[in-house]
Design an enzyme around this catalytic site. Sequence first.
Site, PDB file in Angstrom:
ATOM      1  N   GLY A  30       0.817  -1.216   0.000  1.00 13.67           N
ATOM      2  CA  GLY A  30       0.000   0.000   0.000  1.00 13.67           C
ATOM      3  C   GLY A  30       0.845   1.257   0.000  1.00 13.67           C
ATOM      4  N   LEU A  32       0.459   3.696  -2.051  1.00 14.78           N
ATOM      5  CA  LEU A  32       0.850   3.574  -3.456  1.00 14.78           C
ATOM      6  C   LEU A  32       1.375   4.895  -4.016  1.00 14.78           C
ATOM      7  CD1 LEU A  32      -2.170   1.432  -4.708  1.00 14.78           C
ATOM      8  CD2 LEU A  32       0.043   0.649  -3.822  1.00 14.78           C
ATOM      9  N   GLY A  35       5.471   4.606  -8.744  1.00 12.95           N
ATOM     10  CA  GLY A  35       6.216   3.374  -8.990  1.00 12.95           C
ATOM     11  C   GLY A  35       5.272   2.172  -9.012  1.00 12.95           C
ATOM     12  N   HIS A  36       4.347   2.116  -8.047  1.00 12.85           N
ATOM     13  CA  HIS A  36       3.375   1.006  -8.015  1.00 12.85           C
ATOM     14  C   HIS A  36       2.459   1.067  -9.231  1.00 12.85           C
ATOM     15  CE1 HIS A  36       4.084   1.514  -3.531  1.00 12.85           C
ATOM     16  NE2 HIS A  36       4.371   0.248  -3.719  1.00 12.85           N
ATOM     17  N   GLN A  60       8.008  -9.139   7.850  1.00 14.22           N
ATOM     18  CA  GLN A  60       9.209  -8.634   7.201  1.00 14.22           C
ATOM     19  C   GLN A  60       9.767  -7.381   7.885  1.00 14.22           C
ATOM     20  OE1 GLN A  60       6.942  -8.042   3.361  1.00 14.22           O
ATOM     21  NE2 GLN A  60       8.352  -6.333   3.104  1.00 14.22           N
ATOM     22  N   GLU A 147      12.265  -3.047  -9.589  1.00 13.02           N
ATOM     23  CA  GLU A 147      13.704  -3.335  -9.485  1.00 13.02           C
ATOM     24  C   GLU A 147      14.376  -2.506  -8.388  1.00 13.02           C
ATOM     25  OE1 GLU A 147      14.525  -4.782 -14.071  1.00 13.02           O
ATOM     26  OE2 GLU A 147      15.433  -2.906 -13.383  1.00 13.02           O
ATOM     27  N   GLN A 152      15.306  -8.229  -3.208  1.00 11.09           N
ATOM     28  CA  GLN A 152      14.004  -8.879  -3.004  1.00 11.09           C
ATOM     29  C   GLN A 152      13.591  -9.644  -4.260  1.00 11.09           C
ATOM     30  OE1 GLN A 152      10.422  -7.080  -1.059  1.00 11.09           O
ATOM     31  NE2 GLN A 152       9.832  -6.583  -3.143  1.00 11.09           N
ATOM     32  N   SER A 188       9.606   5.773  -3.432  1.00 10.48           N
ATOM     33  CA  SER A 188       9.458   4.808  -2.345  1.00 10.48           C
ATOM     34  C   SER A 188       8.389   5.328  -1.398  1.00 10.48           C
ATOM     35  CB  SER A 188      10.788   4.690  -1.592  1.00 10.48           C
ATOM     36  OG  SER A 188      10.580   4.077  -0.339  1.00 10.48           O
TER      37      SER A 188
END
Length: 282
Positions: A30, A32, A35-36, A60, A147, A152, A188
């Site tokens: 979420g 968002l 990038g998302h 995580q 990326e 990940q 981010s």
Amino acid sequence: MQTISQLVPLRSAVDALKVDGPLALVPTMGALHDGHLTLVREARKHAAHVAVSIFVNPRQFGPNEDLDAYPRQLARDSALLQAEGVSLLWAPTAEAMYPAGYATNISVDGVSAGLCGAARPGHFDGVATVVCKLFNQVRPDCALFGEKDWQQLAVIRRMARDLDLTAPHVDGIIGVPTVREADGLAMSSRNAYLDPAQRAQAACLPRAMQAAIAAMRGGADYAAALAALRGELLAGGFHTVDYAEVRGADSIALQAGPGAEAGRLFVAARIGSTRLIDNLPV
Ligand code: PAF
């Protein structure tokens, strides 16, 4: 767009969507940003329907990390996804994801070691575990990841190969290039934590990385270029550099100089209470 938070209705919704053709999954936590949404737009090229998951995965986050502070904006996120033509929003409750008595962990050796794996013990176990569960829940034909979180992506690719998460279940783990702000800062959800002064200073991260890469491509010793990069970050407003290393793009093995495997520069650095990561090809 259907929004579903329990497994039983998810299964029938997925079955109905798959009648039309392949289903793509974009896993997210979420908050968002563009990038998302780029991942969603890319997903639409690969499938008849796109499903997005939003789940802030406690497994995580380390004990001293930002789980409670992590931005949660389901109504806003949902409106953005609706506007992008997403067919299904899978927003499981914590109990649906990890019911009482939950006891299974997935751990991927090798690519999880070093970088964020060393700086955030247990982080990639949490990622691999939840992504494996998301694949089993949504049963997508492909899944897309940014990326920006390169390590990940390497962990998820290894897991998908090792656990045979292949067609018709997931036959494509698709990496999508990092989306950047005008000054080069990688997008981010954590950028939202930066105050205006920190946000301006944060742009020295991609700049210093580009300079180090130019030096290494020009034949500079990797260790010297990385030391200069650390110095620039500390002078530019970051107070800690967790790591600045060149590693093999697939193996994530440390590289002290040019080698047979394509190298990538990985950096994690802290400004205020925010930890930013980025990576670029050398
Ligand atoms: O990249 C993320 O947002 C998360 O690590 C992911 C892949 C959704 C798993 O929780």
